[in-house]
Design a protein around this motif. Structure first.
Motif, PDB file in Angstrom:
ATOM      1  N   UNK A 187      48.641  22.627  34.594  1.00 21.74           N
ATOM      2  CA  UNK A 187      49.280  23.430  35.621  1.00 21.74           C
ATOM      3  C   UNK A 187      48.308  24.502  36.081  1.00 21.74           C
ATOM      4  N   UNK A 188      48.171  24.655  37.400  1.00 19.12           N
ATOM      5  CA  UNK A 188      47.372  25.725  37.986  1.00 19.12           C
ATOM      6  C   UNK A 188      48.298  26.736  38.637  1.00 19.12           C
ATOM      7  N   UNK A 206      33.246  38.670  50.968  1.00 23.90           N
ATOM      8  CA  UNK A 206      34.645  38.269  51.159  1.00 23.90           C
ATOM      9  C   UNK A 206      35.384  38.347  49.826  1.00 23.90           C
ATOM     10  N   UNK A 207      36.696  38.270  49.899  1.00 26.34           N
ATOM     11  CA  UNK A 207      37.518  38.349  48.697  1.00 26.34           C
ATOM     12  C   UNK A 207      37.413  37.103  47.831  1.00 26.34           C
ATOM     13  N   UNK A 208      37.671  37.296  46.545  1.00 26.22           N
ATOM     14  CA  UNK A 208      37.660  36.222  45.556  1.00 26.22           C
ATOM     15  C   UNK A 208      39.079  36.048  45.014  1.00 26.22           C
ATOM     16  N   UNK A 209      39.558  34.811  45.015  1.00 27.77           N
ATOM     17  CA  UNK A 209      40.906  34.508  44.545  1.00 27.77           C
ATOM     18  C   UNK A 209      40.802  33.582  43.332  1.00 27.77           C
ATOM     19  N   UNK A 210      41.205  34.061  42.158  1.00 29.78           N
ATOM     20  CA  UNK A 210      41.198  33.166  40.995  1.00 29.78           C
ATOM     21  C   UNK A 210      42.405  32.232  40.988  1.00 29.78           C
ATOM     22  N   UNK A 219      47.751  32.620  32.565  1.00 23.87           N
ATOM     23  CA  UNK A 219      46.565  33.474  32.612  1.00 23.87           C
ATOM     24  C   UNK A 219      46.642  34.575  33.671  1.00 23.87           C
ATOM     25  N   UNK A 220      47.567  34.466  34.620  1.00 25.31           N
ATOM     26  CA  UNK A 220      47.698  35.482  35.667  1.00 25.31           C
ATOM     27  C   UNK A 220      48.916  36.351  35.384  1.00 25.31           C
ATOM     28  N   UNK A 221      48.777  37.691  35.466  1.00 26.58           N
ATOM     29  CA  UNK A 221      49.837  38.589  35.018  1.00 26.58           C
ATOM     30  C   UNK A 221      50.924  38.912  36.032  1.00 26.58           C
ATOM     31  N   UNK A 266      53.331  37.866  39.784  1.00 29.29           N
ATOM     32  CA  UNK A 266      54.135  36.753  40.292  1.00 29.29           C
ATOM     33  C   UNK A 266      53.214  35.658  40.824  1.00 29.29           C
ATOM     34  N   UNK A 267      53.515  34.416  40.444  1.00 29.68           N
ATOM     35  CA  UNK A 267      52.634  33.308  40.808  1.00 29.68           C
ATOM     36  C   UNK A 267      53.387  32.142  41.434  1.00 29.68           C
ATOM     37  N   UNK A 268      52.619  31.347  42.155  1.00 23.84           N
ATOM     38  CA  UNK A 268      53.022  29.996  42.506  1.00 23.84           C
ATOM     39  C   UNK A 268      52.313  29.102  41.500  1.00 23.84           C
ATOM     40  N   UNK A 269      52.905  27.976  41.196  1.00 25.69           N
ATOM     41  CA  UNK A 269      52.238  27.049  40.288  1.00 25.69           C
ATOM     42  C   UNK A 269      52.446  25.618  40.743  1.00 25.69           C
ATOM     43  N   UNK A 270      51.517  24.786  40.336  1.00 20.78           N
ATOM     44  CA  UNK A 270      51.640  23.360  40.622  1.00 20.78           C
ATOM     45  C   UNK A 270      51.079  22.572  39.454  1.00 20.78           C
ATOM     46  N   UNK A 271      51.802  21.526  39.084  1.00 15.76           N
ATOM     47  CA  UNK A 271      51.365  20.649  38.003  1.00 15.76           C
ATOM     48  C   UNK A 271      50.551  19.509  38.602  1.00 15.76           C
TER      49      UNK A 271
END
Length: 180
Positions: free
Chosen positions: A109-110, A81-85, A91-93, A95-100
Motif C-alpha cells: 500500500x502506498x 520545486x516542491x518535493x512530495x513523498x 509512514x506519513x503522520x 491525513x492520507x489517501x492510500x492505494x493498494x
C-alpha cells in the motif's frame, strides 16, 4: 535523449551491479548503489534528468519510497520545486489517501498526504526502477486522487522484460537506461 552518446549510456549501465536471486530466487536485482556512490556518475544521472525537465512546467516532484527519494529530492532542489513523498502505509503522520497495489514481490500500500498537491498542479513522478509498473501505477493514481496533473513518470532504469511500460501505457514514461 539526443545529447547522450552511446558510450555514456554504456558507462552508466556498467555502474549498475546485477545481483542474481535477490530478493528471491529467479530475480536479477539491478543495484544502483555503485552508480550513486560515485559522485561523477550520480551527477551525470542528475544532469540527464535536469536536461529533460528543466524547461517543462513542473510544480512538484513526487518521490516513491524509498530509492525514488534519492533522485526526486536532488532534482526538486535543482529545479526549485516542491518535493512530495509517496510512502508505504503507516509512514506519513497526517491525513492520507492510500492505494493498494501488486508488485513483483507481493501486495503493498502506498500513501500520500491529502494536501500534498493542489488541484491542477503539474507533477513529475521520479523513481529508480520501472519493473512491472505496479508501484508507479499506484503513485500515478495517488497524484490523480489529489487532482494533480501527471507530467511524466521518470526512471533511472527500465526492466523491459517485465513490461511495466505496457501497464502504464496511458502515462508518458521516460527511462535513462533499459535492461532486459
Amino acid at each position: 535523449m539526443t545529447f547522450l552518446l552511446q558510450s555514456t549510456l554504456s558507462r552508466l549501465r556498467g555502474k549498475v551491479r546485477t545481483i542474481p536471486d535477490f530478493p528471491k530466487k529467479g530475480v536479477l536485482y539491478r543495484d544502483i548503489t555503485p552508480l550513486i556512490g560515485d559522485g561523477q556518475f550520480f551527477r551525470l544521472v542528475m544532469t540527464v534528468f535536469l536536461k529533460r525537465y528543466q524547461r517543462r512546467k513542473i510544480d512538484k516532484i513526487a518521490a516513491i519510497d524509498a530509492r525514488g527519494f534519492i533522485f526526486a529530492g536532488a532534482l526538486a532542489h535543482i529545479l526549485g520545486v516542491g518535493l512530495v513523498p509517496i510512502r508505504k502505509k503507516g509512514k506519513l503522520p497526517y491525513q492520507t489517501y492510500e492505494t493498494e497495489y501488486a508488485s513483483e514481490y507481493g501486495l503493498n500500500t502506498l500513501t500520500i498526504h491529502r494536501d500534498a498537491i493542489a488541484k491542477d498542479e503539474q507533477v513529475l513522478i521520479l523513481d529508480d526502477v520501472l519493473a512491472t509498473g505496479g508501484t508507479a501505477e499506484a503513485a500515478a493514481k495517488l497524484i490523480e486522487r489529489c487532482q494533480g496533473t501527471l507530467v511524466e513518470l521518470g526512471f533511472l532504469i527500465e526492466l523491459l522484460d517485465l513490461k511495466g511500460r505496457e501497464r502504464l501505457s496511458r502515462y508518458p514514461i521516460y527511462s535513462i537506461l533499459q535492461f532486459p
